[in-house]
Scaffold this active site. Structure first.
Site, PDB file in Angstrom:
ATOM      1  N   ASP A   1      13.426 -75.782  50.472  1.00  0.00           N
ATOM      2  CA  ASP A   1      12.087 -75.189  50.555  1.00  0.00           C
ATOM      3  C   ASP A   1      11.957 -74.388  51.854  1.00  0.00           C
ATOM      4  O   ASP A   1      11.398 -73.296  51.871  1.00  0.00           O
ATOM      5  CB  ASP A   1      11.034 -76.291  50.477  1.00  0.00           C
ATOM      6  CG  ASP A   1      11.267 -77.189  49.271  1.00  0.00           C
ATOM      7  OD1 ASP A   1      11.186 -76.689  48.144  1.00  0.00           O
ATOM      8  OD2 ASP A   1      11.593 -78.381  49.464  1.00  0.00           O
TER       9      ASP A   1
ATOM     10  N   HIS B   1       8.765 -83.037  48.625  1.00  0.00           N
ATOM     11  CA  HIS B   1       9.513 -81.990  47.924  1.00  0.00           C
ATOM     12  C   HIS B   1       8.993 -81.957  46.482  1.00  0.00           C
ATOM     13  O   HIS B   1       9.576 -82.539  45.570  1.00  0.00           O
ATOM     14  CB  HIS B   1      11.017 -82.274  47.945  1.00  0.00           C
ATOM     15  CG  HIS B   1      11.759 -81.363  47.005  1.00  0.00           C
ATOM     16  ND1 HIS B   1      11.914 -80.031  47.256  1.00  0.00           N
ATOM     17  CD2 HIS B   1      12.339 -81.582  45.799  1.00  0.00           C
ATOM     18  CE1 HIS B   1      12.568 -79.470  46.244  1.00  0.00           C
ATOM     19  NE2 HIS B   1      12.826 -80.395  45.347  1.00  0.00           N
TER      20      HIS B   1
ATOM     21  N   ARG C   1      14.930 -85.018  34.335  1.00  0.00           N
ATOM     22  CA  ARG C   1      13.720 -85.133  33.498  1.00  0.00           C
ATOM     23  C   ARG C   1      14.045 -84.605  32.112  1.00  0.00           C
ATOM     24  O   ARG C   1      14.487 -83.475  31.958  1.00  0.00           O
ATOM     25  CB  ARG C   1      12.615 -84.299  34.123  1.00  0.00           C
ATOM     26  CG  ARG C   1      11.273 -84.559  33.516  1.00  0.00           C
ATOM     27  CD  ARG C   1      10.214 -83.929  34.389  1.00  0.00           C
ATOM     28  NE  ARG C   1       8.892 -84.274  33.939  1.00  0.00           N
ATOM     29  CZ  ARG C   1       7.827 -84.257  34.717  1.00  0.00           C
ATOM     30  NH1 ARG C   1       7.958 -83.933  35.985  1.00  0.00           N
ATOM     31  NH2 ARG C   1       6.651 -84.555  34.258  1.00  0.00           N
TER      32      ARG C   1
ATOM     33  N   GLN D   1      21.868 -98.069  44.775  1.00  0.00           N
ATOM     34  CA  GLN D   1      22.649 -97.349  45.785  1.00  0.00           C
ATOM     35  C   GLN D   1      22.295 -97.813  47.198  1.00  0.00           C
ATOM     36  O   GLN D   1      23.161 -97.865  48.067  1.00  0.00           O
ATOM     37  CB  GLN D   1      22.469 -95.845  45.589  1.00  0.00           C
ATOM     38  CG  GLN D   1      23.011 -95.457  44.197  1.00  0.00           C
ATOM     39  CD  GLN D   1      23.198 -93.990  43.969  1.00  0.00           C
ATOM     40  OE1 GLN D   1      22.725 -93.168  44.743  1.00  0.00           O
ATOM     41  NE2 GLN D   1      23.888 -93.645  42.895  1.00  0.00           N
TER      42      GLN D   1
ATOM     43  N   VAL E   1      18.977 -85.999  47.816  1.00  0.00           N
ATOM     44  CA  VAL E   1      18.671 -84.716  47.179  1.00  0.00           C
ATOM     45  C   VAL E   1      18.029 -84.960  45.810  1.00  0.00           C
ATOM     46  O   VAL E   1      17.106 -84.260  45.407  1.00  0.00           O
ATOM     47  CB  VAL E   1      19.966 -83.877  47.022  1.00  0.00           C
ATOM     48  CG1 VAL E   1      19.701 -82.585  46.264  1.00  0.00           C
ATOM     49  CG2 VAL E   1      20.579 -83.580  48.398  1.00  0.00           C
ATOM     50  N   GLY E   2      18.521 -85.971  45.103  1.00  0.00           N
ATOM     51  CA  GLY E   2      18.061 -86.260  43.737  1.00  0.00           C
ATOM     52  C   GLY E   2      16.568 -86.566  43.713  1.00  0.00           C
ATOM     53  O   GLY E   2      16.065 -87.308  44.562  1.00  0.00           O
TER      54      GLY E   2
ATOM     55  N   ALA F   1      29.861 -84.944  39.447  1.00  0.00           N
ATOM     56  CA  ALA F   1      30.274 -84.109  38.321  1.00  0.00           C
ATOM     57  C   ALA F   1      29.182 -83.111  37.938  1.00  0.00           C
ATOM     58  O   ALA F   1      29.344 -82.342  36.996  1.00  0.00           O
ATOM     59  CB  ALA F   1      30.616 -84.987  37.121  1.00  0.00           C
ATOM     60  N   GLY F   2      28.069 -83.123  38.666  1.00  0.00           N
ATOM     61  CA  GLY F   2      26.935 -82.269  38.317  1.00  0.00           C
ATOM     62  C   GLY F   2      27.007 -80.897  38.946  1.00  0.00           C
ATOM     63  O   GLY F   2      27.966 -80.571  39.657  1.00  0.00           O
ATOM     64  N   GLN F   3      25.941 -80.117  38.716  1.00  0.00           N
ATOM     65  CA  GLN F   3      26.028 -78.714  39.134  1.00  0.00           C
ATOM     66  C   GLN F   3      25.810 -78.482  40.634  1.00  0.00           C
ATOM     67  O   GLN F   3      26.456 -77.620  41.213  1.00  0.00           O
ATOM     68  CB  GLN F   3      25.188 -77.793  38.268  1.00  0.00           C
ATOM     69  CG  GLN F   3      23.759 -78.172  38.025  1.00  0.00           C
ATOM     70  CD  GLN F   3      22.884 -76.935  37.858  1.00  0.00           C
ATOM     71  OE1 GLN F   3      23.389 -75.812  37.877  1.00  0.00           O
ATOM     72  NE2 GLN F   3      21.592 -77.126  37.719  1.00  0.00           N
ATOM     73  N   ILE F   4      24.942 -79.236  41.284  1.00  0.00           N
ATOM     74  CA  ILE F   4      24.794 -79.047  42.736  1.00  0.00           C
ATOM     75  C   ILE F   4      26.099 -79.434  43.428  1.00  0.00           C
ATOM     76  O   ILE F   4      26.609 -78.713  44.296  1.00  0.00           O
ATOM     77  CB  ILE F   4      23.623 -79.885  43.305  1.00  0.00           C
ATOM     78  CG1 ILE F   4      22.289 -79.357  42.774  1.00  0.00           C
ATOM     79  CG2 ILE F   4      23.624 -79.860  44.836  1.00  0.00           C
ATOM     80  CD1 ILE F   4      21.073 -80.151  43.204  1.00  0.00           C
TER      81      ILE F   4
HETATM   82  P1  NAI Z   1      23.045 -82.393  37.169  1.00  0.00           P
HETATM   83  O1  NAI Z   1      22.362 -83.034  36.009  1.00  0.00           O
HETATM   84  O2  NAI Z   1      23.883 -81.184  36.967  1.00  0.00           O
HETATM   85  O3  NAI Z   1      23.955 -83.475  37.903  1.00  0.00           O
HETATM   86  C1  NAI Z   1      23.513 -84.754  38.190  1.00  0.00           C
HETATM   87  C2  NAI Z   1      24.705 -85.676  38.113  1.00  0.00           C
HETATM   88  O4  NAI Z   1      24.288 -86.961  38.552  1.00  0.00           O
HETATM   89  C3  NAI Z   1      25.266 -85.833  36.702  1.00  0.00           C
HETATM   90  O5  NAI Z   1      26.663 -85.602  36.716  1.00  0.00           O
HETATM   91  C4  NAI Z   1      24.933 -87.285  36.366  1.00  0.00           C
HETATM   92  O6  NAI Z   1      25.897 -87.886  35.516  1.00  0.00           O
HETATM   93  C5  NAI Z   1      24.952 -87.908  37.756  1.00  0.00           C
HETATM   94  N1  NAI Z   1      24.280 -89.208  37.831  1.00  0.00           N
HETATM   95  C6  NAI Z   1      23.225 -89.661  37.129  1.00  0.00           C
HETATM   96  N2  NAI Z   1      22.959 -90.932  37.457  1.00  0.00           N
HETATM   97  C7  NAI Z   1      23.853 -91.283  38.401  1.00  0.00           C
HETATM   98  C8  NAI Z   1      24.108 -92.479  39.112  1.00  0.00           C
HETATM   99  N3  NAI Z   1      23.368 -93.583  38.914  1.00  0.00           N
HETATM  100  N4  NAI Z   1      25.133 -92.501  39.994  1.00  0.00           N
HETATM  101  C9  NAI Z   1      25.883 -91.406  40.196  1.00  0.00           C
HETATM  102  N5  NAI Z   1      25.719 -90.253  39.527  1.00  0.00           N
HETATM  103  C10 NAI Z   1      24.707 -90.199  38.643  1.00  0.00           C
HETATM  104  O7  NAI Z   1      21.870 -82.141  38.242  1.00  0.00           O
HETATM  105  P2  NAI Z   1      21.879 -81.197  39.521  1.00  0.00           P
HETATM  106  O8  NAI Z   1      21.417 -79.864  39.145  1.00  0.00           O
HETATM  107  O9  NAI Z   1      23.168 -81.341  40.243  1.00  0.00           O
HETATM  108  O10 NAI Z   1      20.682 -81.873  40.347  1.00  0.00           O
HETATM  109  C11 NAI Z   1      20.796 -83.174  40.875  1.00  0.00           C
HETATM  110  C12 NAI Z   1      19.453 -83.650  41.411  1.00  0.00           C
HETATM  111  O11 NAI Z   1      19.032 -82.856  42.498  1.00  0.00           O
HETATM  112  C13 NAI Z   1      18.299 -83.618  40.398  1.00  0.00           C
HETATM  113  O12 NAI Z   1      17.545 -84.812  40.549  1.00  0.00           O
HETATM  114  C14 NAI Z   1      17.482 -82.437  40.849  1.00  0.00           C
HETATM  115  O13 NAI Z   1      16.127 -82.560  40.464  1.00  0.00           O
HETATM  116  C15 NAI Z   1      17.650 -82.539  42.342  1.00  0.00           C
HETATM  117  N6  NAI Z   1      17.345 -81.340  43.108  1.00  0.00           N
HETATM  118  C16 NAI Z   1      16.744 -81.518  44.332  1.00  0.00           C
HETATM  119  C17 NAI Z   1      16.458 -80.448  45.138  1.00  0.00           C
HETATM  120  C18 NAI Z   1      15.796 -80.649  46.460  1.00  0.00           C
HETATM  121  O14 NAI Z   1      15.452 -79.629  47.084  1.00  0.00           O
HETATM  122  N7  NAI Z   1      15.570 -81.845  46.968  1.00  0.00           N
HETATM  123  C19 NAI Z   1      16.776 -79.077  44.720  1.00  0.00           C
HETATM  124  C20 NAI Z   1      17.444 -78.986  43.446  1.00  0.00           C
HETATM  125  C21 NAI Z   1      17.698 -80.098  42.682  1.00  0.00           C
END
Ligand code: NAI
Length: 332
Positions: free
Chosen positions: A159, A187, A92, A112, A129-130, A13-16
């Site tokens: 990156d 990362h 964060r 997980q 990714v997270g 449900a998140g933005q990525i």
């Molecule tokens: P977001 O906050 O929009 O979405 C994250 C989603 O994960 C939310 O819907 C949340 O409810 C859900 N979530 C939280 N805990 C969970 C769980 N235990 N099980 C399932 N879902 C869960 O964040 P966004 O922007 O989508 O980013 C997601 C992650 O990706 C962040 O940790 C961010 O730092 C990371 N990221 C990593 C990058 C990389 O290059 N490796 C690049 C950009 C972001």
């Protein structure tokens, strides 16, 4: 047509995920002839948002999408999946120390990992990714002992793509003409974006990037810093973190893993370190890899100069510290 492949996306449900799900469902990752069943995992408070995402996926009328399984239950989400995009993580929050963030996420990736071990296919390919992505991948693999360690990877492709785009802009060429940029290590802001083995196609002739750029000071300073701090620059401008580009990178990573890298090309992936290039062992460290038949292999015998050595050691040290912090949360 082939049997549908089950693919899980967490943080659905998140933005990525909002960008990633479309890319996956239209065939960008597993190819134009591979039907898919998407499993979407998020946490209970996000279920109504997820419902909207499910509606939109249906409304895209995508021929390859044979089913969608939205859920807040890891047992359902990971059942029989062949590929896992672990995007969901605890963000964060203000006032949160890096340590608190790591501790919250280690717990998520333990759960997980256990669910993957129990429910997923034994050859599932897992992309974390997270953040903190490298250490989350390490934790996840520890809790999934029945799945090979090589099947857990962390994303540094964003990156790499950022580095490739910076070089292309500097040279004034289309991005597709530049390849073999390397991201070493974590990362995080200690990562080392390395252009010294990259090449650019200039009028049909492959030229080493350092020679084409002809500015070693820029390559060792501004270029490295721009890539290291690009995530922060996007947040400053957009007031939200990179999402479209992160989704594209996740697609690129998983596509290359499933379908292979092109001849003469390597890509960067966070993988369990065997100590290559003097990196610490048993951390998830980003290396240049080639991929054939769904298996990655670290590129060997690249020259590492004194500058690179220092950078690799710094990022390796940070990963060892993260591993130590993770162990203090979950035990050895
Ligand atoms: P977001 O906050 O929009 O979405 C994250 C989603 O994960 C939310 O819907 C949340 O409810 C859900 N979530 C939280 N805990 C969970 C769980 N235990 N099980 C399932 N879902 C869960 O964040 P966004 O922007 O989508 O980013 C997601 C992650 O990706 C962040 O940790 C961010 O730092 C990371 N990221 C990593 C990058 C990389 O290059 N490796 C690049 C950009 C972001």
């Amino acid at each position: 047509m082939a049997e549908p492949l089950r693919v899980v996306v967490t943080g659905a449900a998140g933005q990525i995920a909002y960008s990633l799900l479309y890319m996956v469902a239209k065939g960008d990752v597993f190819g134009p002839n591979q039907p898919l069943i998407l499993h979407l995992l998020d946490i209970p408070p996000m279920m109504s948002v997820l419902e909207g995402v499910v509606m939109e996926l249906a409304d895209c009328a995508l021929p390859l999408l044979h089913g969608v399984v939205p859920t807040d239950d890891p047992a359902v989400a990971f059942k029989d999946v062949a590929a896992a995009f672990l995007v969901g993580a605890m963000p964060r929050k203000q006032g949160m120390e890096r340590k608190d963030l790591l501790s919250a996420n280690v717990k998520i990736f333990k759960v997980q990992g256990e669910a993957l071990d129990k429910y997923a296919k034994k050859d599932v390919k897992v992309l974390v990714v997270g953040n903190p992505a490298n250490t989350n991948a390490l934790v996840c693999s520890r809790y999934a002992p029945s799945i090979p360690k090589e099947n857990f990877t962390a994303m540094t492709r964003l990156d790499q793509n950022r580095a490739q785009a910076q070089i292309a802009a500097k040279l004034g060429v289309p991005v597709r003409l530049v390849r073999n940029l390397i991201i070493w290590g974590n990362h995080s802001s200690t990562q080392f974006p390395d252009a010294s083995h990259a090449v650019v196609d200039l009028n049909g002739k492959l030229t080493a990037v350092p020679e084409a750029v002809n500015d070693s000071t820029w390559l060792a300073s501004q270029f490295v810093e721009t890539v290291q701090k690009r995530g922060a620059a996007v947040i400053n401008a957009r007031k939200m973190s990179s999402a479209m580009s992160a989704a594209k990178a996740a697609s690129d990573h998983m596509r290359d893993w499933f379908l292979g890298t092109q001849p003469g090309q390597f890509v960067s992936m966070g993988v369990l370190s065997d100590g290559s290039y003097g990196a610490p062992k048993d951390v998830v460290f980003s290396f240049p890899v080639t991929i054939t038949g769904g298996k990655w292999e670290i590129v060997r015998e690249l020259q590492v100069n004194d500058f690179a050595r220092k950078m690799l050691d710094t990022t390796g040290k940070e990963l060892e510290e993260e591993r130590q912090e993770a162990i203090s949360v979950i035990g050895a």
